[in-house]
Design an enzyme around this catalytic site. Structure first.
Site, PDB file in Angstrom:
ATOM      1  N   CYS B 137       0.837  -1.206   0.000  1.00 50.48           N
ATOM      2  CA  CYS B 137       0.000   0.000   0.000  1.00 50.48           C
ATOM      3  C   CYS B 137       0.870   1.253   0.000  1.00 50.48           C
ATOM      4  O   CYS B 137       1.693   1.433   0.899  1.00 50.48           O
ATOM      5  CB  CYS B 137      -0.925   0.005   1.210  1.00 50.48           C
ATOM      6  SG  CYS B 137      -2.407  -0.963   0.901  1.00 50.48           S
ATOM      7  N   CYS B 351      -5.576   8.517 -39.390  1.00 54.75           N
ATOM      8  CA  CYS B 351      -4.270   7.888 -39.630  1.00 54.75           C
ATOM      9  C   CYS B 351      -3.372   8.853 -40.387  1.00 54.75           C
ATOM     10  O   CYS B 351      -2.173   8.961 -40.103  1.00 54.75           O
ATOM     11  CB  CYS B 351      -4.439   6.581 -40.400  1.00 54.75           C
ATOM     12  SG  CYS B 351      -5.251   6.757 -42.010  1.00 54.75           S
ATOM     13  N   CYS B 385       5.206   1.376 -37.795  1.00 57.07           N
ATOM     14  CA  CYS B 385       5.197   1.786 -36.380  1.00 57.07           C
ATOM     15  C   CYS B 385       3.878   1.465 -35.688  1.00 57.07           C
ATOM     16  O   CYS B 385       3.805   1.497 -34.468  1.00 57.07           O
ATOM     17  CB  CYS B 385       5.509   3.271 -36.252  1.00 57.07           C
ATOM     18  SG  CYS B 385       4.164   4.376 -36.741  1.00 57.07           S
TER      19      CYS B 385
END
Lengths: 453, 426
Positions: B137, B351, B385
């Site tokens: 935690c 794109c 890519c």
């Protein structure tokens, strides 16, 4: 968001006429402003296209992905500024544009999903947000006063858009408006359920808030106002005078009581303080196939007319009204009858009915078939088109009854420009009128900037 | 349907889906509902030494996307704030009522041998199947020397694990914090300490948002905020990498792994198991949607395994581990080019602008003059890519074709352009 059927008119529950409250309900917003939640969901459907086809499809080239992006990020006033910088009457266009054949038809979400982003409703959300935000600064700063004066004739969408753009550039504009109120068809035309409240007036106030624009009412071209005087007194003139005349059926009895122009019917309705008392006709026949015909028919139905029949001499494909508007008529209970033209008006003094003759296309030509039918009517609304009032336009070249302008909006008279429904390319679209006004303002500003005083 | 039963650290489980130690597992009422909903096990919310902690009001913050979907949430809640005896009694009752379901007891104590051992024994006596050591935690408890204050020190991880293993005979899961530089240091420490399994990841230290009116981090507690533990789907990529690192590290490869971190769908679970998790723990998805999310997790995983011809989770386990390699082991002769399917393309131009502005200027957008556009890849410019396909809103519209012969393999150490190339002795 799925396309919802606009709310349907209240039908009498007991056979008695509609109450005033029911009629008022029938004239509430056809498409209410999106809630914040709806706007968030719908704005996130926008793909933020690059070189977006919706922008190309918009006559005023609003940066639609840019404004929707701003809504999605919680910047609705920025969205409104984006809209208004391309279209100062973006609020009205959001309400009345036939988006189904403009931006929303081009939306790429149609390609795979058949469900465009609700651009019009998002645009209204943004513009309403800005107009309702009393803390927001006015989004346009006026350039230093140039001392140049431009006369604009007509305070409709074309004239207002032109005046605003000129005022932003520092010119002083005087608008001459024939009617007692500004806004043109935004105020006097368009269906009431699309322009609820006093939005047309609020929008004009917003336009005028830029400063440098004054309006003179009751000044129509051709009476005490002539083109020659305007050309002498001002550095440039813009005519956004719309179409002042209406086409007639050319039938005997057209002057009978109860036979009226649809645009007058709509104008009266828009200005009426008492919709319940506005029209008591039970059987209404609308003649025509354009958006005005649909607006008149649907509003007659919503006022409580028992039967509303829209008759058009050709088929649904030839109608000027978009498919959406035709659907709107159908869902509102308007009976649409195609392929029939009026041939006789019946009645003594007051119209009692119309006789129609069936038409058909023969080799591309509309012909009469000899087969007739009759529809009883106590109100006939003519919506078969408008035309330019020819008076006081001497010196201007007209074509097809409309003013000829060049690619900058200039008429054949130097220094006189025109736009909106009155020019040859007029498309009967508010958004095109705005673009015409913008275009002329740009040309006028360029001309004034280039010329020596 | 494929069999989803499995064994984690020697503990048989009806399915690999456990609820992680968190608010959903704090009480019998929650755990009962979870088991009835279909969860195979729970890790009970972390138990500490009495007196119980006191929690603040306003406990969770969120990282929303613009459509108000929660990418991740964080919390500043501490461990269970109920008396230990109450929790242990409820654990006993749940064990009796659901004998086929797994209950793991999560625990936390200061770095003292006696404290860990005594608490471990008490929890074990309640009948839990195993213990999970909360060493992770990143908020609150670490300020008291617990949680991540221990988990960030490998020596302490080892020590605490060893203490608990010495104290009890049941499986011990050492829960690891991601708030470290190298997960292997703590995973190896856990193994040295004798852990039967590691659970990871605990939450990521975070400020999820700033309330721009209050000018304070959220959640805002009376005008102030603090860093908290980030969880939800946004942390899944961090968790996957850490799980994979442990699974492919020779020293820790045989450690059993309880995978945690943003698991929201059956697909997420399959990915964790393929990377080496023996089972998974879920919290945020349940907190956002309710325990019913397990229904599709189980159904979808089973369905997918059937489609893949997998009959048991042991077959899926570690399937992807051999394919996780160092960058230097990647084949640099591999060459792919983007392909835009014109039949699927909706011509949004995303794109194009992504490639044009931020990548390799490898996409052309041609106006066809009829309101349509054509988007095409310039092979000579495309480096494969993936950005175009990442930004494309249409699934499978942009795919990749392999254009090299597929016969050559060359890694960077052997690459002719590598100035430090290991040249064979001349």
């Amino acid at each position: 968001m799925t396309h919802s059927v606009p709310f349907l008119p209240v039908i009498s529950a007991d056979g008695h006429p509609l109450t005033a409250a029911q009629i008022e309900q029938n004239f509430s917003d056809l498409h209410p402003c999106l809630t914040d939640l709806q706007a968030m969901a719908e704005s996130n459907r926008c793909l933020y296209c690059y070189d977006a086809p919706c922008v190309t499809a918009c006559p005023t080239s609003i940066d639609i992905p840019g404004f929707i992006r701003r809504i999605s990020t919680g910047n609705p006033d920025g969205a409104a500024r984006t809209i208004l910088s391309s279209n100062i009457l973006g609020g009205t266009c959001a309400r009345v544009c036939p988006t189904e054949v403009l931006c929303q038809q081009a939306c790429v979400r149609n390609r795979a999903e058949d469900a465009p982003v609700e651009i019009g409703r998002l645009q209204r959300y943004a513009v309403d947000h800005l107009l309702d935000n009393t803390a927001a600064a006015y989004p346009f700063a006026r350039a230093a006063e140039t001392g140049r004066r431009v006369a604009v004739v007509g305070a409709g969408p074309a004239g207002l858009a032109c005046a605003h753009a000129l005022a932003v550039n520092g010119h002083s504009v005087t608008i001459f408006e024939a009617r007692p109120k500004p806004g043109g068809l935004n105020e006097y035309g368009l269906a009431a359920y699309k322009m609820t409240g006093d939005f047309a007036r609020r929008e004009v106030d917003f336009v005028l808030a830029v400063g440098g624009i004054q309006i003179e009412y009751g000044r129509a071209l051709g009476t005490d106002l002539t083109l020659d005087v305007l050309r002498q007194d001002y550095d440039a003139v813009f005519l956004g005078i719309g179409l002042g005349d209406t086409n007639a059926l050319g039938l005997v009895g057209e002057d009978k009581a109860g036979v009226v122009d649809a645009i007058d019917f709509i104008a009266g309705l828009r200005q009426s303080e008492d919709l319940a008392g506005y029209c008591s006709a039970a059987s209404v026949v609308v003649i025509g196939g354009g958006n005005t015909a649909i607006d008149a028919a649907v509003q007659a139905k919503r006022l409580g007319a028992e039967e509303v029949t829209l008759v058009y001499r050709r088929g649904p494909q030839q109608m000027g009204a978009t498919a959406y508007e035709q659907d709107l008529a159908a869902t509102n209970g308007v009976v649409v009858r195609h392929w029939a033209k009026p041939v006789e008006i019946k009645g003594n003094g007051h119209v009692e009915g119309l006789v129609f003759e069936r038409t058909r296309l023969d080799g591309g030509r509309l012909t009469e078939t000899g087969r007739r039918f009759e529809i009883s009517a106590d109100l006939v609304l003519k919506a078969i088109g408008q035309s330019l009032a020819p008076a006081a336009l001497s010196g201007l070249t007209l074509k097809g009854g409309k003013i000829v302008v060049d690619e900058t909006g200039q008429t054949t008279l130097p220094g006189v420009y025109a736009g909106g429904d009155c020019i040859a390319s007029g498309q009967d679209l508010t958004v095109q009128a705005v673009e015409d006004g913008k275009r002329a303002a740009k040309a006028i500003h360029a001309a004034l900037s280039a010329s020596q005083r | 349907m494929a069999d989803l039963s499995c064994t984690i650290a020697g503990i048989p489980s009806l399915n690999p889906f456990w609820l992680a130690s968190a608010p959903p597992t704090d009480k019998k009422v929650n755990v009962t509902r979870a088991f009835r909903a279909g969860w195979g096990g729970v890790v009970w919310k972390t138990l500490g030494i009495d007196p119980p902690v006191v929690n603040v009001s306003s406990r969770y913050g969120v990282h929303h996307d613009t459509n108000r979907q929660a990418l991740g949430i964080n919390n500043i809640e501490l461990i269970s704030d109920r008396p230990l005896a109450v929790n242990l009694q409820e654990i006993r009752e749940c064990r009796a009522e659901f004998p086929d379901h797994v209950i793991i007891g999560s625990m936390m104590a200061p770095i003292e041998e006696r404290a860990w051992k005594e608490l471990a024994v008490r929890i074990a006596e309640a009948g839990v199947h195993g213990l999970e050591l909360n060493l992770g935690c990143p908020h609150g408890m670490c300020e008291r020397g617990m949680g991540s204050a221990i988990g960030q020190v490998p020596e302490m991880v080892e020590q605490v694990t060893r203490w608990v293993k010495q104290a009890v005979g049941i499986p011990v899961f050492t829960k690891l914090t991601p708030n470290i530089t190298n997960i292997l240091w703590s995973a190896e420490a856990a193994k040295r300490g004798g852990a039967d399994a590691v659970s990871l990841i605990n939450t990521v230290n975070s400020i999820v948002s700033v309330d721009l009116d209050a000018m304070a981090p959220t959640p805002v507690v009376d005008g102030k905020g603090t860093h908290g533990g980030y969880c939800g789907s946004a942390v899944k990529p961090i968790a996957l990498n850490m799980v994979a690192e442990i699974a492919r590290n020779p020293f820790t490869a045989d450690l059993e792994i309880s995978g945690i971190g943003g698991i929201t769908t059956w697909r997420d679970a399959a990915e964790f198991i393929a990377l080496g998790a023996n089972g998974v723990q879920v919290c945020t998805a349940a907190m956002l949607y309710g325990f019913r999310v397990v229904e599709d997790m189980a159904d979808g995983l089973s369905q997918w395994m059937d489609e893949k011809g997998l009959t048991s989770l042991s077959q899926l386990h570690r399937m992807a581990v051999p394919n996780v390699v160092n960058w230097n082991d990647l084949n640099m002769a591999y060459d792919v080019k983007a392909r835009i399917n014109p039949d699927l393309c909706i011509e949004c131009g995303r794109c194009y602008i992504a490639c044009e502005d931020t990548s390799h200027q490898a996409i052309t957008m041609t106006d066809l003059g009829n309101g349509r556009k054509r988007l095409e890849v310039i092979d000579d410019e495309c480096v494969g890519c993936n950005l175009c396909s990442i930004t494309c809103p249409v699934p499978d519209c942009i795919t990749f074709d392999r254009v090299d012969a597929g016969t050559e393999s060359v890694t960077w150490p052997d690459h002719p352009l590598n100035p430090q190339r290991l040249v064979a002795a001349e």
